[in-house]
Design a protein around this motif. Structure first.
Motif, mmCIF file in Angstrom:
data_model
loop_
_atom_site.group_PDB
_atom_site.id
_atom_site.type_symbol
_atom_site.label_atom_id
_atom_site.label_comp_id
_atom_site.label_asym_id
_atom_site.label_seq_id
_atom_site.Cartn_x
_atom_site.Cartn_y
_atom_site.Cartn_z
ATOM 1 N N VAL A 27 -5.759 0.828 -4.301
ATOM 2 C CA VAL A 27 -7.040 0.457 -3.703
ATOM 3 C C VAL A 27 -8.090 1.399 -4.264
ATOM 4 N N THR A 28 -9.117 0.843 -4.886
ATOM 5 C CA THR A 28 -10.131 1.679 -5.536
ATOM 6 C C THR A 28 -11.346 1.935 -4.652
ATOM 7 N N GLU A 29 -11.346 1.381 -3.444
ATOM 8 C CA GLU A 29 -12.436 1.601 -2.496
ATOM 9 C C GLU A 29 -11.941 2.536 -1.390
ATOM 10 N N VAL A 30 -12.841 2.915 -0.508
ATOM 11 C CA VAL A 30 -12.444 3.723 0.646
ATOM 12 C C VAL A 30 -11.529 2.863 1.510
ATOM 13 N N ILE A 31 -10.399 3.424 1.883
ATOM 14 C CA ILE A 31 -9.416 2.664 2.660
ATOM 15 C C ILE A 31 -9.529 3.014 4.142
ATOM 16 N N ASP A 32 -9.307 2.035 4.982
ATOM 17 C CA ASP A 32 -9.364 2.238 6.432
ATOM 18 C C ASP A 32 -8.133 3.021 6.865
ATOM 19 N N ARG A 33 -8.335 4.210 7.362
ATOM 20 C CA ARG A 33 -7.211 5.072 7.744
ATOM 21 C C ARG A 33 -6.760 4.851 9.191
ATOM 22 N N LYS A 34 -7.559 4.139 9.974
ATOM 23 C CA LYS A 34 -7.236 3.997 11.397
ATOM 24 C C LYS A 34 -6.521 2.696 11.725
ATOM 25 N N LYS A 36 -4.079 -0.158 10.807
ATOM 26 C CA LYS A 36 -2.981 -0.459 9.882
ATOM 27 C C LYS A 36 -3.102 -1.872 9.306
ATOM 28 N N LYS A 37 -3.514 -2.844 10.122
ATOM 29 C CA LYS A 37 -3.647 -4.220 9.630
ATOM 30 C C LYS A 37 -4.711 -4.312 8.539
ATOM 31 N N ILE A 38 -5.835 -3.652 8.748
ATOM 32 C CA ILE A 38 -6.899 -3.661 7.742
ATOM 33 C C ILE A 38 -6.428 -2.944 6.484
ATOM 34 N N ARG A 39 -5.733 -1.828 6.659
ATOM 35 C CA ARG A 39 -5.228 -1.057 5.523
ATOM 36 C C ARG A 39 -4.263 -1.910 4.695
ATOM 37 N N GLN A 40 -3.351 -2.617 5.366
ATOM 38 C CA GLN A 40 -2.406 -3.475 4.660
ATOM 39 C C GLN A 40 -3.133 -4.614 3.943
ATOM 40 N N LYS A 41 -4.173 -5.155 4.581
ATOM 41 C CA LYS A 41 -4.963 -6.227 3.963
ATOM 42 C C LYS A 41 -5.662 -5.702 2.712
ATOM 43 N N GLN A 42 -6.245 -4.498 2.784
ATOM 44 C CA GLN A 42 -6.900 -3.907 1.627
ATOM 45 C C GLN A 42 -5.898 -3.715 0.489
ATOM 46 N N ARG A 43 -4.715 -3.265 0.822
ATOM 47 C CA ARG A 43 -3.680 -3.060 -0.198
ATOM 48 C C ARG A 43 -3.280 -4.387 -0.824
ATOM 49 N N SER A 44 -3.042 -5.375 0.002
ATOM 50 C CA SER A 44 -2.647 -6.691 -0.495
ATOM 51 C C SER A 44 -3.728 -7.283 -1.405
ATOM 52 N N GLU A 45 -4.974 -7.153 -1.006
ATOM 53 C CA GLU A 45 -6.090 -7.693 -1.792
ATOM 54 C C GLU A 45 -6.305 -6.933 -3.100
ATOM 55 N N SER A 46 -5.724 -5.763 -3.245
ATOM 56 C CA SER A 46 -5.903 -4.943 -4.442
ATOM 57 C C SER A 46 -4.814 -5.154 -5.491
ATOM 58 N N VAL A 47 -3.790 -5.922 -5.163
ATOM 59 C CA VAL A 47 -2.664 -6.118 -6.079
ATOM 60 C C VAL A 47 -3.120 -6.740 -7.400
ATOM 61 N N ASP A 48 -3.943 -7.782 -7.352
ATOM 62 C CA ASP A 48 -4.381 -8.439 -8.590
ATOM 63 C C ASP A 48 -5.198 -7.501 -9.475
ATOM 64 N N SER A 49 -6.050 -6.702 -8.860
ATOM 65 C CA SER A 49 -6.853 -5.750 -9.628
ATOM 66 C C SER A 49 -5.966 -4.725 -10.331
ATOM 67 N N LEU A 50 -4.995 -4.181 -9.606
ATOM 68 C CA LEU A 50 -4.073 -3.223 -10.225
ATOM 69 C C LEU A 50 -3.276 -3.913 -11.325
ATOM 70 N N SER A 51 -2.859 -5.136 -11.096
ATOM 71 C CA SER A 51 -2.105 -5.885 -12.090
ATOM 72 C C SER A 51 -2.897 -6.017 -13.395
ATOM 73 N N LYS A 52 -4.161 -6.322 -13.297
ATOM 74 C CA LYS A 52 -5.017 -6.441 -14.491
ATOM 75 C C LYS A 52 -5.107 -5.113 -15.235
ATOM 76 N N ARG A 53 -5.262 -4.025 -14.490
ATOM 77 C CA ARG A 53 -5.339 -2.705 -15.134
ATOM 78 C C ARG A 53 -4.015 -2.347 -15.800
ATOM 79 N N LEU A 54 -2.902 -2.655 -15.139
ATOM 80 C CA LEU A 54 -1.593 -2.371 -15.718
ATOM 81 C C LEU A 54 -1.364 -3.187 -16.986
ATOM 82 N N ARG A 55 -1.834 -4.425 -16.976
ATOM 83 C CA ARG A 55 -1.694 -5.275 -18.162
ATOM 84 C C ARG A 55 -2.428 -4.661 -19.353
ATOM 85 N N ILE A 56 -3.566 -4.040 -19.099
ATOM 86 C CA ILE A 56 -4.339 -3.378 -20.158
ATOM 87 C C ILE A 56 -3.640 -2.108 -20.625
ATOM 88 N N TYR A 57 -3.171 -1.282 -19.690
ATOM 89 C CA TYR A 57 -2.594 0.026 -20.025
ATOM 90 C C TYR A 57 -1.184 -0.070 -20.603
#
Length: 119
Positions: A27-34, A36-57
């Motif tokens: 997750v490249t944004e500030v993550i909700d530390r309080k 857990k549901k929002i934190r998990q949602k942020q993580r899930s929504e970040s998978v595609d972005s990380l995937s794109k970066r990994l494909r490049i690297y």
């Protein structure tokens, strides 16, 4: 530990970069530390972005620093279509206790040693 003592974090990060290593975040944004549901949602929504970066690297080794995000990172790796022989390990996040910090450091040191010996 594996590569000597560094006087500062900046010295270590310079060495890390020199070794062609990169720190990447799920997750490249500030993550909700309080909430857990929002934190998990942020993580899930970040998978595609990380995937794109990994494909490049096209990494040869990935160290996941936090057991709670391991499944999300593995999803990103799968979506990036990285080679099956990719070296992936995870360690505990170095917070909340001295034990976690020590286990994280020792885990990373062992992974680096195992990876360097194996490659």
């Amino acid at each position: 530990m594996q590569f000597g003592n560094f006087e500062t974090d900046i010295d270590f990060l310079a060495f890390f970069k020199e070794m062609k290593c990169k720190i990447e975040y799920l997750v490249t944004e500030v993550i909700d530390r309080k909430d857990k549901k929002i934190r998990q949602k942020q993580r899930s929504e970040s998978v595609d972005s990380l995937s794109k970066r990994l494909r490049i690297y096209r990494p040869k080794c990935i160290i996941i620093i936090m057991k709670d995000i391991e499944n999300f990172v593995l999803m990103a790796v799968e979506r990036a279509n990285l080679p099956e022989d990719l070296f992936i390990k995870s360690v505990p996040f170095p917070a909340m206790s001295e034990k976690n910090r020590i286990n994280c450091e020792l885990g990373i040191a062992k992974i680096l040693k195992d990876y360097v010996v194996g490659h």
